[in-house]
Enzyme design. Structure first.
Site, short mmCIF file in Angstrom:
data_model
loop_
_atom_site.label_atom_id
_atom_site.label_comp_id
_atom_site.label_asym_id
_atom_site.label_seq_id
_atom_site.Cartn_x
_atom_site.Cartn_y
_atom_site.Cartn_z
N HIS A 12 0.83 -1.21 0.00
CA HIS A 12 0.00 0.00 0.00
C HIS A 12 0.86 1.26 0.00
O HIS A 12 1.97 1.28 0.52
CB HIS A 12 -1.00 0.02 1.17
CG HIS A 12 -0.39 -0.06 2.54
ND1 HIS A 12 0.02 1.05 3.24
CD2 HIS A 12 -0.15 -1.12 3.36
CE1 HIS A 12 0.48 0.69 4.43
NE2 HIS A 12 0.39 -0.63 4.53
N ASP A 53 -0.07 4.32 1.21
CA ASP A 53 -0.34 5.28 2.28
C ASP A 53 0.41 4.96 3.56
O ASP A 53 0.86 3.82 3.78
CB ASP A 53 -1.84 5.35 2.57
CG ASP A 53 -2.41 4.01 3.03
OD1 ASP A 53 -2.12 2.98 2.36
OD2 ASP A 53 -3.13 3.96 4.05
N ASP A 94 6.35 0.42 6.93
CA ASP A 94 4.94 0.11 6.69
C ASP A 94 4.32 1.20 5.81
O ASP A 94 3.82 2.18 6.31
CB ASP A 94 4.20 0.02 8.03
CG ASP A 94 2.76 -0.42 7.90
OD1 ASP A 94 2.38 -0.91 6.81
OD2 ASP A 94 1.99 -0.26 8.87
N GLU A 150 -4.91 1.65 3.02
CA GLU A 150 -4.90 0.46 3.88
C GLU A 150 -4.94 0.84 5.34
O GLU A 150 -5.53 0.13 6.17
CB GLU A 150 -3.66 -0.39 3.58
CG GLU A 150 -3.66 -1.77 4.24
CD GLU A 150 -3.05 -1.79 5.64
OE1 GLU A 150 -3.19 -2.82 6.32
OE2 GLU A 150 -2.46 -0.76 6.04
N GLU A 151 -4.33 1.97 5.68
CA GLU A 151 -4.24 2.39 7.08
C GLU A 151 -5.54 3.01 7.60
O GLU A 151 -5.62 3.38 8.77
CB GLU A 151 -3.10 3.40 7.26
CG GLU A 151 -1.72 2.88 6.86
CD GLU A 151 -1.18 1.80 7.80
OE1 GLU A 151 -1.93 1.38 8.71
OE2 GLU A 151 -0.03 1.39 7.62
N ASP A 211 1.10 -10.37 0.19
CA ASP A 211 0.97 -8.99 0.68
C ASP A 211 1.90 -8.79 1.87
O ASP A 211 2.62 -9.70 2.29
CB ASP A 211 -0.49 -8.72 1.06
CG ASP A 211 -0.79 -7.24 1.30
OD1 ASP A 211 -0.05 -6.38 0.79
OD2 ASP A 211 -1.78 -6.96 2.01
N HIS A 270 4.08 2.65 13.10
CA HIS A 270 2.96 3.46 13.59
C HIS A 270 3.35 4.29 14.82
O HIS A 270 2.48 4.73 15.57
CB HIS A 270 1.73 2.60 13.93
CG HIS A 270 1.06 2.03 12.74
ND1 HIS A 270 -0.26 1.64 12.75
CD2 HIS A 270 1.50 1.77 11.48
CE1 HIS A 270 -0.60 1.15 11.56
NE2 HIS A 270 0.47 1.22 10.77
#
Length: 573
Positions: free
Chosen positions: A157, A159, A192, A227-228, A255, A537
Site C-alpha cells: 500500500h 499510504d 509500513d 490500507e491504514e 501482501d 505506527h
C-alpha cells in the site's frame, strides 16, 4: 476450515473414558511414524534451473552502487507524505482532480507519489500496463504468454499513518526525511509499507532492464491508497481484477504481514500468516434525561456508562484453540520439529481431540499476551465521549469498543456478548435497548442504550498449506535464508502458518484466491525487535536496508521460478 474440537462430553458414555486414550495413542503413533508427520517441510528450491542469471541473486545484496541507488529512490518515496486519515473524501466524489484536491488536500500527495514513481521507474511505465483504479490505486500488469496459467498478485500500500505534531521533537530524524543511518533508513512508512512497495518496483524495473525475462504467467502488482484507514483502495482494485479475471482466478496473493525469520524452540522458523482475525467496532450510546448538576441522580449517564465499561472488561471472551486457527498447525510444526518439553509436546499433539490436553494448551498460551490474543477475541475500550458543561447533567454518552475476533468466534457471537453486557446494566438501571435499529427493550423514562455495529469483518478464510503455491513460496524462501543469507549456518528453516491479529488489504481479495500469504522476505528478527521496537505506527520508524535488499533479491528469482511452475504442480527436488 477444519472441524473444531469435539468436546469429550459429547462422546457416548460407554466410550467416554476409553476413547480419548485410544485416540491419543493411535494419533501419536500414526502422526510421528508417517513420513510426512504433522508438518512436512517444503523442499528447498534451487533457482539455478529456473533463472537466467543465478549470480545476480547474491549481487543484489552486495553491489554497493546498486544498493545506494535503491536506497536513494526509497528515501525519496518516504519524503512524500502520502498520509491517509480515518475520514477522507472518496476519490470517486468528483472527476475533477483540482476539485478533489480542494475537498481533500491529502490526495495531492498521492499524485506527487505517482509522478515520482513514474520518473524513477521509466521501464515499468513504458513496457507494462499501468492503470489507475479510482484515481489513486495502481494496478500494473506484466502480461504473460500463457493464458492458461493463473496470474499472481503482489500487493503493498502507498499510504502511511499520520505523525502527530506533538511528537515531532521526539523523532531522531524528521519523520519524512528518509534519513539513512548505517543499515537503517528512518521515516514514516519506511517499514509500513513503502519498503515492500519500493522493493516490488525495484524488482520489476531490474528484470525489465536486463531484458531477458519474458513471463509466461501474468504478474499483477496492486497498490492501494488507504490500507491504514478505510481500505477502499484495495476494494476498488479487487472489483477491477474480479471483473477482468473472475472468481478464484489468481494463483496466489502475497501482501505485507510478518517479515523475515525468528528462532523458536531451537529452530529457525519462517512464520507466514495464512489467516487474520476478524474485526468489529461496538459503538454504544446512552441517552438519559438532563438537568442541573445541583440535583444529580445517584449515577449520571457517565457513571452508568462506566458501570457498563467495567462489566465489559470484567467479563472476558473465552480463549480457545482448535484446527480453525492456523496457530494450532504452527504449534504442531513446533511439536514435530522443535525442541519442546515433553508434556507440552504431548498436549499439542492431543489438543485437537482431548479436552484435558486442549485446556492445558490454552492455559499455556494464555500466559503470554503475544499468544493469548491469537486464541481469543479482544475487547479494547478506545473512545469515550460525554458531557458538555460542568453544571449540566450529561444527556448523552458514547463509547467505542474495538474487537479483533478470533477464528472460533464471529461478528454475531462477539456482538451477542456485548449485548448481554448491555442487558445486564440496562436491567439494573431500568433502561431501554435499541440494537441495530431494532428495539430489544422498550425505552423508559430513565433513557436507553443504542448499540450499533460498525466496520464488521468476519475472521478470514484460512489459506491451505498443502498446495503448489505454498510449497513453491516456502521452498524459495528456504533458499534465500539457508543458501544466500546464511550459507554457513547449516540449518533447515521451517516455514509455518501463522495467524495475524490485525487486518491488511488482503481482506478485499478473498474471492480471488485461496492462497493468500501475508509475508515479506527480510533479515532475521532478533528477540525483542518487534513492530514497537521498529517504530511501526510510532516514533522513529525505521527499516533495515539489508532486509530491503533481501526482499528485492527474493522476488528477482521467485518470479522466475513461479513463472515456470504449473498451477497444480508440487516442487520436488
Amino acid at each position: 476450515m477444519n472441524d473444531p474440537l469435539l468436546p469429550i462430553n459429547s462422546q457416548p458414555k460407554r466410550t467416554k473414558k476409553l476413547l480419548p486414550k485410544v485416540l491419543a495413542v493411535a494419533a501419536i503413533v500414526v502422526l510421528f511414524q508417517l513420513s510426512d508427520g504433522l508438518c512436512p517441510i517444503s523442499d528447498k528450491i534451487d533457482p539455478a534451473p529456473y533463472v537466467y542469471d543465478v549470480s545476480k541473486i547474491g549481487q543484489i545484496l552486495k553491489d554497493k552502487e546498486y544498493i545506494d541507488e535503491v536506497v536513494e529512490r526509497w528515501s525519496g518515496a518516504i519524503q512524500i507524505p502520502s498520509v491517509s486519515n480515518d475520514v477522507m473524501v472518496n476519490p470517486n466524489t468528483t472527476d475533477d482532480l483540482e476539485e478533489l484536491y480542494r475537498l481533500e488536500p491529502a490526495w495531492k500527495q498521492f499524485t506527487k507519489l505517482h509522478e515520482y514513481l513514474e520518473k524513477q521507474y521509466p521501464l515499468i511505465h513504458k513496457h507494462l500496463k499501468v492503470e489507475k483504479v479510482n484515481k489513486f490505486s495502481i494496478l500494473i500488469t506484466w502480461q504473460g504468454s500463457n493464458t492458461k496459467q493463473k496470474p499472481i498478485l503482489l500487493t503493498a500500500h502507498q499510504d502511511v499513518v499520520p505523525v502527530p505534531d506533538e511528537t515531532l521533537d521526539q523523532w531522531k530524524y524528521p519523520p519524512f526525511s528518509g534519513a539513512v543511518d548505517g543499515d537503517r533508513i528512518y521515516g514514516r512508512g519506511s517499514g509500513d509499507c513503502k519498503d515492500l512497495l519500493m522493493a516490488l518496483f525495484e524488482t520489476a524495473e531490474l528484470l525489465l532492464k536486463e531484458g531477458k525475462f519474458q513471463p509466461q504467467r501474468t504478474i499483477l502488482f496492486g497498490f492501494g491508497y488507504d490500507e491504514e484507514s478505510q481500505g477502499t483502495g484495495a476494494v476498488e482494485l479487487s472489483k477491477f481484477i474480479f471483473e477482468r479475471y473472475g472468481p478464484e482466478s489468481l494463483y496466489a496473493l502475497i501482501d505485507e504481514g510478518d517479515q523475515g525469520y525468528v528462532q523458536q524452540f531451537g529452530r529457525y522458523v519462517i512464520p507466514i500468516p495464512t489467516g487474520e482475525k476478524g474485526h468489529l467496532n461496538s459503538e454504544i450510546e446512552l441517552f438519559t434525561p438532563g438537568g442541573h448538576s445541583s440535583v444529580p441522580p445517584k449515577h449520571t449517564s457517565i457513571g452508568i456508562m462506566a458501570k457498563l465499561i467495567d462489566r465489559i472488561e470484567s467479563v472476558d471472551f473465552s480463549p480457545a484453540i482448535t484446527n480453525a486457527n492456523p496457530l494450532m498447525n504452527a504449534l504442531q510444526c513446533m511439536a514435530e520439529h522443535g525442541q519442546i518439553e515433553k508434556s507440552l509436546k504431548s498436549d499439542i499433539i492431543k489438543a485437537v481431540f482431548d479436552a484435558n490436553a486442549n485446556k492445558k494448551l490454552v492455559e499455556y498460551l494464555s500466559k503470554d499476551p503475544s499468544t493469548e490474543f491469537l486464541i481469543k477475541t479482544s475487547q479494547a475500550v478506545d473512545i469515550i465521549q460525554g458531557g458538555v458543561k460542568s453544571n449540566a447533567l450529561p444527556e448523552y454518552v458514547s463509547v467505542v469498543v474495538n474487537h479483533r475476533i478470533s477464528a472460533e468466534e464471529s461478528v454475531e457471537s462477539t456482538s451477542k456478548k456485548i449485548l448481554d453486557d448491555i442487558k445486564s446494566i440496562a436491567t439494573k438501571f431500568d433502561l431501554g435497548i435499541v440494537f441495530e435499529n431494532k428495539t430489544i427493550v422498550e425505552k423508559t423514562k430513565n433513557g436507553y442504550f443504542n448499540y450499533v455495529l460498525n466496520e464488521s469483518l468476519e475472521p478470514s478464510p484460512i489459506s491451505p498449506i498443502d498446495t503448489a503455491a505454498w510449497n513453491t513460496f516456502t521452498g524459495a524462501l528456504r533458499y534465500l535464508y539457508e543458501d544466500v543469507m546464511n550459507p554457513g549456518l547449516n540449518e533447515t528453516f521451517v516455514a509455518i502458518p501463522a495467524y495475524a491479529a490485525g487486518n491488511t488489504d488482503t481482506k478485499a481479495y478473498w474471492d480471488l484466491t485461496a492462497n493468500i500469504y501475508r509475508y515479506s522476505p527480510y533479515i532475521g528478527i532478533v528477540e525483542g525487535e518487534d513492530e514497537v521496537a521498529r517504530g511501526i505506527h510510532s516514533l522513529n520508524e525505521w527499516s533495515s536496508i539489508s532486509g530491503h535488499m533481501a526482499t528485492i533479491s527474493f522476488y528477482y528469482y521467485y518470479l522466475q521460478i513461479v513463472d515456470q511452475i504449473a498451477d497444480d504442480t508440487l516442487i520436488s527436488q
